[in-house]
Design a protein around this motif. Structure first.
Motif, PDB file in Angstrom:
ATOM      1  N   ILE A 154       2.381  -3.004  -8.280  1.00 56.32           N
ATOM      2  CA  ILE A 154       3.836  -2.901  -8.278  1.00 56.32           C
ATOM      3  C   ILE A 154       4.406  -4.168  -7.659  1.00 56.32           C
ATOM      4  CG2 ILE A 154       5.848  -1.602  -7.502  1.00 56.32           C
ATOM      5  CD1 ILE A 154       4.503   0.856  -8.147  1.00 56.32           C
ATOM      6  N   ASP A 155       5.137  -4.902  -8.512  1.00 54.71           N
ATOM      7  CA  ASP A 155       5.703  -6.194  -8.155  1.00 54.71           C
ATOM      8  C   ASP A 155       7.035  -5.996  -7.426  1.00 54.71           C
ATOM      9  OD1 ASP A 155       5.871  -8.942  -8.152  1.00 54.71           O
ATOM     10  OD2 ASP A 155       6.457  -9.132 -10.249  1.00 54.71           O
ATOM     11  N   ASP A 156       7.445  -6.963  -6.640  1.00 53.21           N
ATOM     12  CA  ASP A 156       8.739  -6.930  -5.947  1.00 53.21           C
ATOM     13  C   ASP A 156       8.893  -5.653  -5.133  1.00 53.21           C
ATOM     14  OD1 ASP A 156       9.126  -9.200  -7.487  1.00 53.21           O
ATOM     15  OD2 ASP A 156      10.416  -8.209  -8.952  1.00 53.21           O
ATOM     16  N   PHE A 157       7.796  -5.179  -4.551  1.00 51.59           N
ATOM     17  CA  PHE A 157       7.847  -3.862  -3.902  1.00 51.59           C
ATOM     18  C   PHE A 157       8.845  -3.851  -2.745  1.00 51.59           C
ATOM     19  CE2 PHE A 157       6.644  -0.569  -0.891  1.00 51.59           C
ATOM     20  CZ  PHE A 157       6.697   0.531  -1.734  1.00 51.59           C
ATOM     21  N   ILE A 177       4.363  -7.131  -1.875  1.00 55.19           N
ATOM     22  CA  ILE A 177       5.562  -7.071  -1.031  1.00 55.19           C
ATOM     23  C   ILE A 177       6.521  -8.175  -1.447  1.00 55.19           C
ATOM     24  CG2 ILE A 177       6.467  -7.154   1.325  1.00 55.19           C
ATOM     25  CD1 ILE A 177       3.709  -6.318   2.326  1.00 55.19           C
ATOM     26  N   ASP A 178       7.737  -7.798  -1.769  1.00 52.94           N
ATOM     27  CA  ASP A 178       8.714  -8.757  -2.274  1.00 52.94           C
ATOM     28  C   ASP A 178       8.999  -9.868  -1.281  1.00 52.94           C
ATOM     29  OD1 ASP A 178      10.597  -9.348  -4.527  1.00 52.94           O
ATOM     30  OD2 ASP A 178      11.982  -9.392  -2.822  1.00 52.94           O
ATOM     31  N   ARG A 179       9.209 -11.055  -1.810  1.00 47.98           N
ATOM     32  CA  ARG A 179       9.391 -12.213  -0.931  1.00 47.98           C
ATOM     33  C   ARG A 179      10.672 -12.157  -0.116  1.00 47.98           C
ATOM     34  NH1 ARG A 179      10.126 -15.021  -6.004  1.00 47.98           N
ATOM     35  NH2 ARG A 179      12.267 -15.734  -6.209  1.00 47.98           N
ATOM     36  N   ALA A 211       1.250 -10.157   0.045  1.00 52.87           N
ATOM     37  CA  ALA A 211       2.600 -10.580   0.414  1.00 52.87           C
ATOM     38  C   ALA A 211       2.986 -11.781  -0.433  1.00 52.87           C
ATOM     39  CB  ALA A 211       2.659 -10.932   1.898  1.00 52.87           C
ATOM     40  N   GLU A 212       4.176 -11.727  -1.005  1.00 50.92           N
ATOM     41  CA  GLU A 212       4.669 -12.809  -1.852  1.00 50.92           C
ATOM     42  C   GLU A 212       5.578 -13.727  -1.057  1.00 50.92           C
ATOM     43  OE1 GLU A 212       5.313 -11.519  -6.197  1.00 50.92           O
ATOM     44  OE2 GLU A 212       6.549 -10.233  -4.974  1.00 50.92           O
ATOM     45  N   GLY A 213       5.718 -14.946  -1.533  1.00 56.50           N
ATOM     46  CA  GLY A 213       6.701 -15.863  -0.975  1.00 56.50           C
ATOM     47  C   GLY A 213       6.357 -16.373   0.412  1.00 56.50           C
TER      48      GLY A 213
HETATM   49 NA    NA Z   1       7.864 -10.578  -6.890  1.00 59.94          NA
END
Ligand code: NA
Ligand code: G
Ligand code: G
Ligand code: MN
Length: 253
Positions: A154-157, A177-179, A211-213
Motif C-alpha cells: 500500500i503506497d502513500d500509506f 509510509i508516505d513521504r 519509509a518513503e522520501g
Molecule cells: Na508514495
C-alpha cells in the motif's frame, strides 16, 4: 485532446522509459528492491515527468495500456537483471485505480509474467488506500493477485482512507509510509509519533514496512531506531535510469 493524441503516439513509438529508485535495507545499506517509475522521453520536450501526463492518462483511460507497458517493461528488465547475475530482488510497479478495477487484471498480469519469465515473487504491485474503499472488491482482487504469487504493497500509506479494521483483512505484504509524514519527523513530534506508531503496527500485523522520501541522515537514524527496516528517498538516490541503477547494484549505493 492534443496531449491525449501525443500519448497514444508515444505508446506506439515506444517513447516511454522506466526510471528506477532503489529501496535500501538500513541495517546493511544494501539495495533490496527497486521501484519502477515512468518517464516520457519526448522527441521535442525531452524527459517529461509523470505528473505532467499521468493525470490525463488516468482521465482518458490511456493509463490502462500505459500501465500494461510499465508492467511488461519492469518484469522484462527484472528478468534481464537476474539473467545477468545481479542479486534477485523485487521490482515494484504502481497500479492506477483503473487498472485495479479492470476486468481480468489477474489474467493480464499472469500473461505478462509468463511472457517475460519473471518469477512472480519478484514482482510487487503498489496500490493506494483509495483503491481499497470498496472493501469487498479490494479483498477479492487482492486475493486473486496474491494467488499469482506476487507481492502487494500500500503506497502513500496514511494519506487516504485507512480503516485499521480492514487493513487486517487485506491480504497485503507491505506498507509504504508516505513521504509527507517522513518529511517532518525531526521537527514535528506528531509526525514522529505517527511514523513510529505505523512502524510498530506493521510489526504486530506481520507486514513489511518502508519509509518513503528519506532525505537526511537524521531521518534515517530515527527510522532505524524505530525499527523501520527499509527506506527509499533522495538520501540514498533519486529515481535513476537503468545504467545508473546498474552502477549502484554493482558498486553499492
Ligand atoms: Na508514495
Ligand atoms: O518520480 P515521480 O515524479 O516519478 O512520480 C510522480 C508520480 O507519478 C508518483 O505519484 C507516482 O506514483 C506516479 N507514477 C510514476 N510512475 C507511474 C506508473 O508507472 N504508473 C502510475 N499509475 N503512476 C506512476
Ligand atoms: O509512487 P509514489 O507516489 O510514491 O512515487 C514516488 C515519488 O516520490 C516520485 O515522484 C519520486 O520521484 C518521489 N521521491 C522519491 N524520493 C523522494 C524524496 O526523498 N523526496 C521527495 N521530495 N520526493 C521523492
Ligand atoms: Mn509508488
Amino acid at each position: 485532446l492534443k496531449l491525449e493524441n501525443e500519448l497514444r503516439k508515444a505508446l506506439i513509438n515506444e517513447e516511454f522509459v522506466l526510471y528506477y529508485q532503489p529501496q535500501v535495507e538500513i541495517e546493511s545499506g544494501r539495495i533490496v528492491g527497486v521501484e519502477a517509475l515512468i518517464r516520457w522521453n519526448h522527441p521535442d520536450k525531452g524527459m517529461v515527468m509523470p505528473n505532467h501526463f499521468i493525470p490525463l492518462a488516468e482521465e482518458s483511460g490511456l493509463i490502462v495500456p500505459i500501465g500494461e507497458w510499465v508492467l511488461r517493461a519492469a518484469c522484462k528488465q527484472n528478468k534481464t537483471w537476474q539473467s545477468e547475475g545481479y542479486t534477485p530482488m523485487p521490482i515494484s510497479v504502481n497500479l492506477s485505480m483503473r487498472q485495479f478495477f479492470q476486468h481480468n487484471l489477474k489474467g493480464k498480469i499472469s500473461h505478462v509474467l509468463e511472457q517475460t519469465g519473471l518469477d512472480p515473487a519478484y514482482l510487487e504491485l503498489e496500490i493506494t488506500e483509495s483503491m481499497t474503499m470498496d472493501v469487498e472488491h479490494a479483498i477479492l482482487s487482492l486475493l486473486e493477485l496474491k494467488a499469482l504469487g506476487v507481492n502487494v504493497s500500500i503506497d502513500d500509506f496514511g494519506t487516504g482512507y485507512s480503516s485499521l479494521y480492514y487493513l487486517k483483512k487485506f491480504p497485503i505484504d507491505k506498507l509504504k509510509i508516505d513521504r509527507s509524514f517522513v518529511r517532518d519527523i525531526m521537527v514535528d513530534p506528531n509526525d514522529a509519533a505517527i511514523v513510529a506508531t505505523i512502524i510498530a503496527m506493521t510489526h504486530h500485523l506481520n507486514l513489511k514496512v518502508i519509509a518513503e522520501g528519506v532525505e537526511t541522515e537524521d531521518q534515517l537514524n530515527f527510522l532505524y531506531q524505530n525499527r523501520c527496516n527499509e527506506v527509499q528517498g533522495y538520501w540514498y538516490s533519486p529515481p535513476v535510469n537503468r545504467v545508473e541503477l546498474e552502477h549502484m547494484l554493482k558498486n553499492g549505493i
